[in-house]
Design an enzyme around this catalytic site. Sequence first.
Site, mmCIF file in Angstrom:
data_model
loop_
_atom_site.group_PDB
_atom_site.id
_atom_site.type_symbol
_atom_site.label_atom_id
_atom_site.label_comp_id
_atom_site.label_asym_id
_atom_site.label_seq_id
_atom_site.Cartn_x
_atom_site.Cartn_y
_atom_site.Cartn_z
ATOM 1 N N GLU A 92 -7.095 4.713 7.354
ATOM 2 C CA GLU A 92 -6.888 6.139 7.063
ATOM 3 C C GLU A 92 -8.108 6.717 6.343
ATOM 4 O O GLU A 92 -8.453 7.880 6.549
ATOM 5 C CB GLU A 92 -5.596 6.321 6.255
ATOM 6 C CG GLU A 92 -4.371 6.131 7.155
ATOM 7 C CD GLU A 92 -3.128 5.609 6.463
ATOM 8 O OE1 GLU A 92 -3.034 5.656 5.235
ATOM 9 O OE2 GLU A 92 -2.234 5.121 7.196
ATOM 10 N N ASN A 104 0.883 -1.174 0.000
ATOM 11 C CA ASN A 104 0.000 0.000 0.000
ATOM 12 C C ASN A 104 0.918 1.221 0.000
ATOM 13 O O ASN A 104 1.463 1.593 1.025
ATOM 14 C CB ASN A 104 -0.889 -0.008 1.254
ATOM 15 C CG ASN A 104 -1.684 1.281 1.394
ATOM 16 O OD1 ASN A 104 -1.791 2.054 0.438
ATOM 17 N ND2 ASN A 104 -2.250 1.500 2.576
ATOM 18 N N TRP A 105 1.048 1.809 -1.183
ATOM 19 C CA TRP A 105 1.997 2.938 -1.296
ATOM 20 C C TRP A 105 1.448 4.215 -0.685
ATOM 21 O O TRP A 105 2.173 5.197 -0.545
ATOM 22 C CB TRP A 105 2.334 3.179 -2.764
ATOM 23 C CG TRP A 105 3.150 2.099 -3.413
ATOM 24 C CD1 TRP A 105 3.750 1.019 -2.800
ATOM 25 C CD2 TRP A 105 3.477 1.987 -4.811
ATOM 26 N NE1 TRP A 105 4.419 0.255 -3.731
ATOM 27 C CE2 TRP A 105 4.262 0.832 -4.973
ATOM 28 C CE3 TRP A 105 3.178 2.761 -5.935
ATOM 29 C CZ2 TRP A 105 4.754 0.430 -6.214
ATOM 30 C CZ3 TRP A 105 3.657 2.367 -7.174
ATOM 31 C CH2 TRP A 105 4.442 1.212 -7.309
ATOM 32 N N GLY A 115 2.758 -1.107 4.293
ATOM 33 C CA GLY A 115 2.838 0.315 4.003
ATOM 34 C C GLY A 115 4.283 0.741 3.773
ATOM 35 O O GLY A 115 4.848 0.556 2.689
ATOM 36 N N GLY A 116 4.905 1.288 4.810
ATOM 37 C CA GLY A 116 6.245 1.858 4.682
ATOM 38 C C GLY A 116 7.261 0.950 4.011
ATOM 39 O O GLY A 116 8.024 1.388 3.134
ATOM 40 N N SER A 160 3.151 -2.238 10.358
ATOM 41 C CA SER A 160 4.598 -2.255 10.588
ATOM 42 C C SER A 160 5.212 -3.632 10.339
ATOM 43 O O SER A 160 6.109 -4.065 11.058
ATOM 44 C CB SER A 160 4.923 -1.759 11.999
ATOM 45 O OG SER A 160 4.440 -0.438 12.172
HETATM 46 C C1 PEP Z 1 -0.889 0.143 5.963
HETATM 47 O O1 PEP Z 1 -1.025 1.357 5.867
HETATM 48 O O2 PEP Z 1 -1.712 -0.605 5.425
HETATM 49 C C2 PEP Z 1 0.249 -0.368 6.738
HETATM 50 C C3 PEP Z 1 0.231 -1.588 7.146
HETATM 51 O O3 PEP Z 1 1.292 0.541 6.976
HETATM 52 P P1 PEP Z 1 2.694 0.216 7.680
HETATM 53 O O4 PEP Z 1 3.204 -1.085 7.110
HETATM 54 O O5 PEP Z 1 3.557 1.373 7.339
HETATM 55 O O6 PEP Z 1 2.412 0.098 9.150
#
Ligand code: PEP
Length: 249
Positions: free
Chosen positions: A97, A9-10, A233-234, A212
Amino acid sequence: MRKPLVAGNWKMNGSIDSIKTLLAGIKAGLDSVSNADLAVCAPAIYIPLVQAELDGSGIGWGAQDVSIHASGAYTGEIASSMLQDYGCQYVIVGHSERRTYHKESDELVADKVEVARKAGLTPIFCIGETLEQREGGITEQVCARQIDALINKYGVEALADGVIAYEPVWAIGTGKTASPEQAQEVHAFIRGRVAAKSSEIGDKLRILYGGSMKPGNAAELMAKPDIDGGLIGGAALKAEDFLGICQAG
Ligand code: PEP
């Protein structure tokens, strides 16, 4: 046996140059991934670029949201048919979000899941509790409410060949990961909730963990029996990290 799915998920990140570099890096390392389906969910404006870069690569792509409407006077919205015009197979629906910043309700999210599915896309249906809800001991209640909003309106068939992403809101982008045991407990609850309506659909349902996830914790999370991949995400913004997670599948 469920094949893991690792989806990036960019969010609202990237540029033409950075996306070309990222996708070239992922494609170059694809041989190192033996047991996972891969996908990236890009900002909508870059989907044609992603399609051009990934066509024929075996990596899937998708969007981060979809409209419930087919067409018409809905400024800024993007219809499922438009995503399909650019080869999308996936769409993230109900990310926390969007639930938070765009006030998306359980009902709207359920409608989006159904619209996407009917159009032939695979919705990645996001659910999960906030820190306050976890500390209040209502994690299962929250997840059940989010799932039931879909099942009660559209039936359990809305999850046939489906994907749910369990994303504890307190773990998203915070560096705090749910422990494999904490995540497994909720994943098993989610599968049980769906399986109570249809054991076949429950068995086939891919339940991704999100929050994360990194190369360093992906293997122990995905080793749990009800964790069938990740929504990332990140770590999806760096080819090496994304591939490292995919290798853990
Ligand atoms: C996300 O936004 O779906 C997500 C899991 O972000 P992150 O991996 O950065 O926690």
